[in-house]
Each structure stands twice: as structure tokens, then as C-alpha cells.
Design a protein around this motif. Sequence first.
Motif, short mmCIF file in Angstrom:
data_model
loop_
_atom_site.label_atom_id
_atom_site.label_comp_id
_atom_site.label_asym_id
_atom_site.label_seq_id
_atom_site.Cartn_x
_atom_site.Cartn_y
_atom_site.Cartn_z
N MET A 94 0.80 -1.21 0.00
CA MET A 94 0.00 0.00 0.00
C MET A 94 0.84 1.27 0.00
O MET A 94 0.43 2.29 -0.56
CB MET A 94 -0.95 0.00 1.20
CG MET A 94 -1.89 1.20 1.24
SD MET A 94 -3.13 1.06 2.54
CE MET A 94 -4.26 -0.11 1.79
N GLN A 150 4.67 4.89 -8.41
CA GLN A 150 4.02 6.12 -8.87
C GLN A 150 5.04 7.22 -9.12
O GLN A 150 4.98 7.93 -10.14
CB GLN A 150 3.00 6.58 -7.83
CG GLN A 150 2.23 7.83 -8.23
CD GLN A 150 1.40 8.36 -7.08
OE1 GLN A 150 1.67 9.43 -6.54
NE2 GLN A 150 0.38 7.61 -6.69
N TRP A 180 -1.27 -0.88 -4.82
CA TRP A 180 -2.23 -0.27 -3.89
C TRP A 180 -3.41 -1.21 -3.66
O TRP A 180 -3.85 -1.41 -2.52
CB TRP A 180 -2.68 1.06 -4.48
CG TRP A 180 -3.60 1.89 -3.64
CD1 TRP A 180 -4.10 1.60 -2.40
CD2 TRP A 180 -4.14 3.18 -3.98
NE1 TRP A 180 -4.91 2.62 -1.96
CE2 TRP A 180 -4.94 3.60 -2.90
CE3 TRP A 180 -4.00 4.00 -5.10
CZ2 TRP A 180 -5.63 4.81 -2.92
CZ3 TRP A 180 -4.68 5.21 -5.12
CH2 TRP A 180 -5.48 5.62 -4.03
N SER A 181 -3.92 -1.81 -4.73
CA SER A 181 -5.08 -2.69 -4.60
C SER A 181 -4.75 -3.95 -3.81
O SER A 181 -5.58 -4.46 -3.05
CB SER A 181 -5.61 -3.06 -5.99
OG SER A 181 -4.70 -3.87 -6.69
N GLN A 211 -7.03 1.56 -9.13
CA GLN A 211 -6.88 0.66 -7.98
C GLN A 211 -8.23 0.16 -7.50
O GLN A 211 -8.34 -0.95 -6.97
CB GLN A 211 -6.12 1.36 -6.85
CG GLN A 211 -6.75 2.63 -6.32
CD GLN A 211 -7.82 2.41 -5.27
OE1 GLN A 211 -7.88 1.35 -4.64
NE2 GLN A 211 -8.67 3.40 -5.07
N GLN A 249 3.17 1.24 -3.96
CA GLN A 249 2.32 2.26 -4.58
C GLN A 249 3.11 3.53 -4.91
O GLN A 249 3.10 3.99 -6.06
CB GLN A 249 1.15 2.64 -3.66
CG GLN A 249 0.28 3.73 -4.26
CD GLN A 249 -0.71 4.34 -3.29
OE1 GLN A 249 -1.35 5.36 -3.59
NE2 GLN A 249 -0.88 3.74 -2.12
N SER A 272 1.64 0.77 -9.93
CA SER A 272 1.42 1.42 -8.64
C SER A 272 0.00 1.18 -8.15
O SER A 272 -0.23 0.86 -6.97
CB SER A 272 1.69 2.93 -8.78
OG SER A 272 1.15 3.66 -7.70
N ASN A 311 -5.00 -3.00 -0.36
CA ASN A 311 -6.40 -2.90 0.03
C ASN A 311 -6.97 -4.25 0.43
O ASN A 311 -7.70 -4.38 1.42
CB ASN A 311 -7.24 -2.32 -1.11
CG ASN A 311 -7.02 -0.84 -1.31
OD1 ASN A 311 -6.57 -0.14 -0.40
ND2 ASN A 311 -7.32 -0.35 -2.49
N SER A 318 -4.31 6.43 -11.38
CA SER A 318 -4.09 5.76 -10.08
C SER A 318 -5.38 5.20 -9.51
O SER A 318 -5.37 4.21 -8.76
CB SER A 318 -3.48 6.74 -9.07
OG SER A 318 -2.20 7.15 -9.47
#
Length: 307
Positions: free
Chosen positions: A67, A75, A152-153, A95, A71, A148, A156, A92
Motif C-alpha cells: 500500500m 508512482q 495499492w489494490s 486501484q 504504490q 502502482s 487494500n 491511479s
Amino acid sequence: MKPFHIFLAICVATIWGLAYVATKIALGSFSPPQLTALRFLIACTPVLLLPRPNVPVHMLVAIGLTMFTGQFLLQFFGIANGMPPGLASVVSQTQGMFTVMLAMLVLKERPTARQLIGMISGLVGLAMIGLTVGNGLTIVGLLLVLASALSWSIGNVLLKRLPPVDMLHLMVWMSLVPPLPALAISGMTEGLSALPLALMTAPWQAIASTLYLGVVATVLAYAIWGKLLRTYTAAAVTPFALLAPCVGAVSSALVFGEQFTNLRLAGMAAILVGLAIVVVPLDKLATVCLPRLRTGKNTEIKVSKQS
């Protein structure tokens, strides 16, 4: 939501949107790994005051690596390698679509028809943006920002597996994870003296932008967002995050003169519409807005004021 809390949600979305402009400014003086290390060295300082959340260390590290580390490192590399910051703020947000896909594969969650429609809209928008490569956008930059969003996903999905936890404490302690790998990458590729030299020669705009990313966009914004999520349902709070890419695109156009072709604008709009379809509970909205139609007592639709 109370008017003051609505104001706070808008402020957080604005902060996150402006973070893309701050990132572009800071990358003028710091490399992507240097900026990643600095952002989270600043963000993790409250660990001296905040107790560690009741989360297993391996999960804390895993979420911090995906995360935060993955990410933002990817990015920042993307923006440094040909992804305009305004466009990055929108791409972005894929995600959200990646998170639904991963939840389906890993957590065996069945996506709803609404989520599938939203993902299709997002993928169409992404394809449209891909067709604009070469007009101030590189394929490398686009792929890095997509990577990125994927990282992030994954974070999550890992976060969804945790028990209820104080979000501010979690975000601060997760910020301990990115500096070490970021500093290792910087040391191996740029030399150990590169970061101190960059700090000594950076203009005040770059320093201010880095502090903004660490203090305002990470600690302050996540603290407010976590408070809102503890006060209201996720369905009430998360739609405000849709404002962030809008702020990012507009602010980048104003500060850097970033231009958007019609095809790129259409692709950005398709991504945002798809994300809105995924996160905004339209069925609940209909339940609130059309109660009179369901009662069968009369056909008059009354509009009531909501605070």
C-alpha cells in the motif's frame, strides 16, 4: 453527514489531489526512491507517541510494502518517466477496479453487476488513454502508474483481512516500512552520498513539497479520513475520494500547463465514471430519494433537506 464533516472530507480529497503537484515539484530535486524514503521518514515520526496497532508484524510489513512502498515508489518512478501528474491522479484510481478483481480471485467475493459495469467502463477509459501515448505521455510512465495502482489494490485486499484497528496508528506504523527498501535502492543506484547532497542543494519549493507529502498528505489526511470512516459508513465517505483526481488534473493544468486531448479527457471521464459506479451505492441512494414511490400511498415525490 454533518456539514463540518463534509467539509473535512472535501479537504482530504483536495489534499490528496494536490499531492500529485507536490510530487512533480519534489521530483525536480529528489529521485523517486529518495522522495519515497523522505516522505515516509517524515510520516513515521509519530511512532514515538502512538502505540503499535494490534496487527501481526508480518501483516504490517506486507501492507506497508504494497500500500505504501510499492504504490508510491512506482508512482514516483512513473511521474519521473513521462506520466503527467494530472493524468496520474486519474489513472491511479484504477486501484478501485483492481481491488474488486483481486477480492474476487483471492477472497472469493462475487462482484455485483454494478461493479462489473464500473470495471468495464474503467478499462475502456484506460484503453482510450493508452491510445494517446506519445502526446506528453510515455508507455513506461503509464505502465509504472498502473503497477502502482495494482500494488495499492493488493494492499487494500490485505487491509480487508485485518480486524478493526485505529487507522491513524496503522498508517503511521506502516510508514516505518518504505524507508529501508527505498534507501537501499537509492544507495545501490545513486550512491550513499546522493540523498544528503540532494537535501543540501534542494530549493525550498522541493523541501516544502516533501514536507507536504509526509505531514499533510500522509499523516494529517489519513488521520481525518480514518476518523470519518469510524464515524460514518464507508459508503457515505469513500465517494468523496472521487474529488481527488479532479483536483489533481485541474491543479496540474494550472501549475504545469498540462494539456488534455479530447480522447484523453474522454478516457479520464470513463475511468472516473466507472469508479463512481463501483463505489457509490446507487441502490441505497434510490432508497433514500424515492421512499414515496415504494409506499404506494401517493405518487408525489417530496424533496427533503439533508444536513
